[in-house]
Design a protein around this motif. Structure first.
Motif, PDB file in Angstrom:
ATOM      1  N   ILE A   1      53.669  -1.710  30.591  1.00 53.83           N
ATOM      2  CA  ILE A   1      52.706  -2.196  31.418  1.00 53.83           C
ATOM      3  C   ILE A   1      52.630  -1.155  32.864  1.00 53.83           C
ATOM      4  N   ALA A   2      51.290  -1.089  33.280  1.00 61.44           N
ATOM      5  CA  ALA A   2      51.152  -0.411  34.509  1.00 61.44           C
ATOM      6  C   ALA A   2      50.841  -1.560  35.478  1.00 61.44           C
ATOM      7  N   ILE A   3      51.618  -1.534  36.653  1.00 62.54           N
ATOM      8  CA  ILE A   3      51.384  -2.283  37.761  1.00 62.54           C
ATOM      9  C   ILE A   3      51.442  -1.465  38.967  1.00 62.54           C
ATOM     10  N   GLY A   4      49.952  -1.073  39.511  1.00 62.85           N
ATOM     11  CA  GLY A   4      49.889  -0.254  40.444  1.00 62.85           C
ATOM     12  C   GLY A   4      50.050   1.072  40.179  1.00 62.85           C
ATOM     13  N   GLU A   5      50.793   1.952  40.938  1.00 60.03           N
ATOM     14  CA  GLU A   5      50.956   3.177  40.663  1.00 60.03           C
ATOM     15  C   GLU A   5      52.143   3.402  39.594  1.00 60.03           C
ATOM     16  N   ASN A   6      53.068   2.514  39.475  1.00 56.24           N
ATOM     17  CA  ASN A   6      53.958   2.651  38.662  1.00 56.24           C
ATOM     18  C   ASN A   6      53.809   1.998  37.078  1.00 56.24           C
ATOM     19  N   SER A   7      54.425   2.649  35.931  1.00 56.66           N
ATOM     20  CA  SER A   7      54.513   2.003  34.688  1.00 56.66           C
ATOM     21  C   SER A   7      55.809   1.604  34.376  1.00 56.66           C
ATOM     22  N   TYR A   8      55.947   0.525  33.600  1.00 53.35           N
ATOM     23  CA  TYR A   8      57.154  -0.097  33.168  1.00 53.35           C
ATOM     24  C   TYR A   8      57.641  -0.142  31.437  1.00 53.35           C
ATOM     25  N   GLN A   9      58.594   0.055  31.132  1.00 52.82           N
ATOM     26  CA  GLN A   9      58.991  -0.144  29.921  1.00 52.82           C
ATOM     27  C   GLN A   9      59.754  -1.316  29.499  1.00 52.82           C
ATOM     28  N   PHE A  10      59.474  -2.314  28.777  1.00 57.01           N
ATOM     29  CA  PHE A  10      60.624  -3.410  28.674  1.00 57.01           C
ATOM     30  C   PHE A  10      60.900  -3.429  27.114  1.00 57.01           C
ATOM     31  N   THR A  11      62.260  -3.595  26.940  1.00 53.18           N
ATOM     32  CA  THR A  11      62.828  -3.785  25.398  1.00 53.18           C
ATOM     33  C   THR A  11      63.264  -5.409  25.572  1.00 53.18           C
ATOM     34  N   LEU A  12      62.833  -6.459  24.700  1.00 59.64           N
ATOM     35  CA  LEU A  12      63.347  -7.731  24.944  1.00 59.64           C
ATOM     36  C   LEU A  12      64.031  -8.050  23.671  1.00 59.64           C
TER      37      LEU A  12
ATOM     38  N   ILE B   1      54.570  -7.001  41.357  1.00 57.69           N
ATOM     39  CA  ILE B   1      53.261  -7.758  41.759  1.00 57.69           C
ATOM     40  C   ILE B   1      53.497  -7.865  43.280  1.00 57.69           C
ATOM     41  N   LYS B   2      54.531  -8.648  43.729  1.00 53.36           N
ATOM     42  CA  LYS B   2      54.753  -8.865  44.949  1.00 53.36           C
ATOM     43  C   LYS B   2      54.777  -7.811  45.947  1.00 53.36           C
ATOM     44  N   ALA B   3      55.287  -6.602  45.525  1.00 51.97           N
ATOM     45  CA  ALA B   3      55.270  -5.339  46.269  1.00 51.97           C
ATOM     46  C   ALA B   3      54.103  -4.746  46.201  1.00 51.97           C
ATOM     47  N   GLY B   4      53.173  -4.645  45.030  1.00 60.26           N
ATOM     48  CA  GLY B   4      52.066  -3.717  44.978  1.00 60.26           C
ATOM     49  C   GLY B   4      50.814  -4.365  45.166  1.00 60.26           C
ATOM     50  N   PRO B   5      50.001  -4.129  44.296  1.00 61.75           N
ATOM     51  CA  PRO B   5      48.268  -4.358  44.456  1.00 61.75           C
ATOM     52  C   PRO B   5      48.201  -5.937  44.341  1.00 61.75           C
ATOM     53  N   PHE B   6      48.471  -6.718  45.107  1.00 66.41           N
ATOM     54  CA  PHE B   6      48.330  -8.388  44.828  1.00 66.41           C
ATOM     55  C   PHE B   6      46.800  -8.568  44.586  1.00 66.41           C
TER      56      PHE B   6
END
Ligand SMILES: [Zn+2]
Length: 347
Positions: A151-162, A179-184
């Motif tokens: 998922i991309a949030i603001g400038e960053n993209s994240y990868q999660f394994t569950l 979300i708190k730190a980025g583009p609310f």
């Protein structure tokens, strides 16, 4: 420090003789505790996400056995505003958000110990208009059956394994923090992307495991001694909103609790509540609304000697720890001295 060594040290420093002497020498603060979700034996809600009824009872028993007084948040802010003397050992309890389990499980326990408690309400949730964005994130991560996602949030993209519960906890925390730190202001798009990535449809209104109180139930709990207070309409981070929207969130939630309840507490609670989530603009709006104080989530004891016109609207609170040893530490003079020496309060 090894947990066992820490436990022994906490027990030693919290003992009655040590505590009485140290409080005279060093002074003392007042811990305010906050609880979120509550669970009883057999509930599916994960232990780390909620306080159990047995743990709350154990904490309150400890306080009674060790001669602490219980104080309501309303009385604490009143005493701070008027520079009144407070009991030497006292503790305040609060709960955030307004879920049904909080009042149903905690209210009878607080009543049993004659302990006042304040429950902060996200009024839009009780008005059946919405539920909090941070719980929506948790819902999607808890419900998803995908093994991994990006998922991309603001400038960053994240990868999660569950693969494990720990992976899910990490994913929840990282997304909420991003979300708190980025583009609310892009929250709606981010949640839509999260739905796509996790293949979980996030309902517009709270699903059964996030059942809010109704106003009718709140009126019943008010008669049993729970005090209710405003916690915004939508749980948005106030410092990320424009002035008019922030004002609407504060005034609107204060208005709704006054319309629906007999004697709401005039103390506000900031959503997420870190230093960066509110500031002098919010304090001014809250004071102008006639509220007498506000609580944050900055973890520290309240220090009456600091209670100026800003501090009373940024009172620190601890999340009630699930570790009993940590709970005793947060109540103790040791924590007061440690925090006093950190000197991190803004002036
Ligand atoms: Zn909250």
């Amino acid at each position: 420090m090894q947990p066992k060594v820490k436990r022994l040290l906490v027990d030693f420093f919290s003992c009655s003789a040590c505590s009485t002497l140290a409080r005279k020498v060093f002074g003392h603060g007042i811990p305010i505790f906050m609880l979120h979700r509550m669970r009883e034996h057999g509930d599916a809600i994960p232990p780390e996400a909620a306080t159990s009824d047995t743990h709350l009872r154990r904490c309150l028993t400890y306080l009674v056995d060790n001669h602490y007084s219980f104080l309501s948040l309303r009385d604490l802010t009143h005493a701070l505003a008027h520079q009144q003397r407070l009991p030497e050992k006292c503790v305040v309890f609060t709960m955030d958000d307004g879920f049904e389990d909080q009042a149903r499980i905690a209210a009878p326990i607080f009543a049993e110990f004659n302990c006042p408690a304040t429950l902060f309400l996200i009024t839009g949730m009780l008005d059946q208009q919405l539920w909090p964005w941070d719980d929506k994130v948790a819902f999607a991560i808890n419900q998803t059956t995908v093994a991994s996602f990006n998922i991309a949030i603001g400038e960053n993209s994240y990868q999660f394994t569950l693969n494990t519960d720990k992976d899910r906890r990490t994913a929840r925390r990282k997304i909420q923090d991003a979300i708190k730190a980025g583009p609310f202001d892009q929250l709606t798009t981010i949640l839509a992307n999260l739905e796509k990535a996790t293949q979980v449809e996030i309902p517009a209104l709270p699903p059964p495991q996030y059942k809010p109180l109704t106003w009718e139930e709140a009126r019943g709990y008010e008669k049993q001694g729970i005090e209710f207070a405003p916690h915004t309409i939508s749980h948005s981070i106030l410092s990320r909103l424009d002035r008019d929207t922030a004002s609407r969130e504060i005034l609107g939630s204060w208005q709704r609790v006054r319309e629906e309840l007999s004697n709401p507490s005039p103390v506000f609670c900031y959503p997420t509540g870190r230093y960066c989530d509110f500031g002098s603009r919010e304090v001014k709006l809250i004071r102008e609304a006639g509220l007498t104080g506000a609580v944050s989530t900055i973890p520290a004891q309240v220090r009456p000697e600091l209670a100026n016109d800003y501090y009373r609207f940024a009172l620190p609170r601890y999340s009630l720890p699930n570790s009993f040893s940590d709970f005793k530490l947060y109540c103790s003079w040791v924590e007061y001295v440690r925090e006093r020496n950190l000197r991190y309060w803004p002036r």
